[in-house]
Design an enzyme around this catalytic site. Structure first.
Site, short mmCIF file in Angstrom:
data_model
loop_
_atom_site.label_atom_id
_atom_site.label_comp_id
_atom_site.label_asym_id
_atom_site.label_seq_id
_atom_site.Cartn_x
_atom_site.Cartn_y
_atom_site.Cartn_z
N ASP A 263 38.71 41.69 35.47
CA ASP A 263 38.83 43.01 36.35
C ASP A 263 38.83 44.10 35.23
OD1 ASP A 263 38.16 42.95 39.07
OD2 ASP A 263 40.09 42.32 39.42
N LYS B 54 33.80 35.80 46.18
CA LYS B 54 33.77 35.56 44.83
C LYS B 54 33.76 34.20 44.37
CE LYS B 54 36.18 39.92 44.09
NZ LYS B 54 37.63 40.70 43.83
N GLN C 97 43.69 39.72 43.16
CA GLN C 97 43.05 40.50 44.12
C GLN C 97 44.12 41.59 44.62
OE1 GLN C 97 39.86 40.30 45.25
NE2 GLN C 97 39.92 41.79 46.62
N1 GUN Z 1 40.35 45.25 45.55
C1 GUN Z 1 39.21 46.07 45.68
N2 GUN Z 1 38.48 46.07 44.64
C2 GUN Z 1 39.04 45.07 43.66
C3 GUN Z 1 38.62 44.76 42.49
O1 GUN Z 1 37.58 45.29 42.16
N3 GUN Z 1 39.23 43.75 42.04
C4 GUN Z 1 40.31 43.33 42.94
N4 GUN Z 1 40.99 42.30 41.81
N5 GUN Z 1 40.90 43.57 43.65
C5 GUN Z 1 40.22 44.69 44.13
#
Ligand code: GUN
Length: 298
Positions: A120, A53, A97
């Protein structure tokens, strides 16, 4: 028949070029979109995602800040860090995350993110807005799946879509997105989950089958209709002594078997994954535009 491979890497690369133009325009006005990523604990897969990211931000000319917290971080400390990011005007997007360490209340943490920075889209207010058909942000993986299908010339309107998995990250928001009463959506959606009595009876009816179960080989060729489009959202590490890393990535679908039945299929890696990251960039740019009062076209 062998299925067409839906190339998420190529589609996401086209989208990133478009996004780069947006970032350049914002930078011309003195605004640099900034994403803050909070990582609690040292889960290796999570650390890899966070690295990807940050890298994606840098490639587009965006800023990212990473907040690393130890696995035993207190919930109060985590909430305080989020408050700091909420009130920092230079931060446009905030992402925590997942999964969080088990002693932390995930819902309380996600609820502490300013909804206008919630790229998100996991804050309950944003979850609700998507469900009523008035989304502020759309969660990255479901949005990435819809854009990938559209860019691949696959229309979901009026189609029977079956989703395997009811997670809050993929299955549920994807259901809400696809069933919107809106051009380009309007699908008939079925969700299968661990309580489903006869999963194959549902998956065999699907014109579009999305698998987000988190388990390899959840869907095999006998569970797929001839000519169906199959979207594999799974990312599973399986031991592979032949690989330098000691593991390889596989999806939730038996790719080799299902590609002989389906008309189109997303690979793992190189399918949905790159789209998720491109949509995170899209949402962060949208948050930056909103923060400086610009109108957003969807
Ligand atoms: N863990 C697995 N997929 C995601 C996601 O799309 N966003 C976040 N923040 N954590 C994750």
């Amino acid at each position: 028949m062998s299925a067409k491979i839906i190339d998420g890497k190529a589609v996401s690369s086209r989208i990133r070029s478009r996004l780069k133009e947006d970032v350049d325009a914002l930078r011309g006005q003195g605004v640099i979109p900034r994403l803050a990523v909070v990582l609690a604990g040292g889960d290796p897969a999570s650390a890899t995602y966070v690295r990807m990211k940050n890298k994606a931000c840098a490639r587009l000319g965006m800023d990212s800040v990473q907040v690393d917290l130890p696995a035993d971080v207190g919930e109060g400390e985590l909430l305080a860090r989020l408050q700091g990011l909420n009130s920092d005007a230079a931060v446009h997007g905030i992402l925590v995350q997942l999964p969080l360490p088990r002693h932390i209340d995930q819902l309380r943490v996600l609820s502490a993110i300013d909804p206008s920075k919630d790229v998100d889209s996991f804050h309950p207010s944003n979850v609700g807005r998507l469900l009523i058909g008035d989304p502020l942000f759309v969660p990255c993986t479901p949005l990435g799946i819809c854009v990938l299908l559209r860019e691949s010339g696959i229309d979901v309107e009026g189609k029977d879509v079956v989703i395997v998995g009811r997670s809050t990250i993929v299955g549920r928001p994807l259901m809400a997105l696809l069933m919107q009463k809106k051009k380009g959506y309007n699908a008939t959606v079925t969700i299968c989950h661990t309580g489903t009595a006869d999963m194959a009876s549902h998956t065999r009816r699907a014109e579009i089958l999305v698998v987000a179960a988190g388990r390899p080989m959840t869907v095999t060729a006998d569970m797929v209709a001839e000519g169906a489009v199959v979207v594999d959202v799974g990312v599973n590490r399986v031991d592979d002594p032949a690989s330098s890393k000691g593991y390889r990535l596989v999806g939730d679908v038996d790719f080799e078997g299902v590609r002989e039945v389906a008309s189109a299929i997303t690979p793992v890696p190189g399918g949905v994954g790159p789209m998720t990251i491109a949509m995170l960039m899209n949402n962060t740019i949208k948050a930056a535009k909103m923060a400086c009062g610009m109108t957003i076209e969807d």
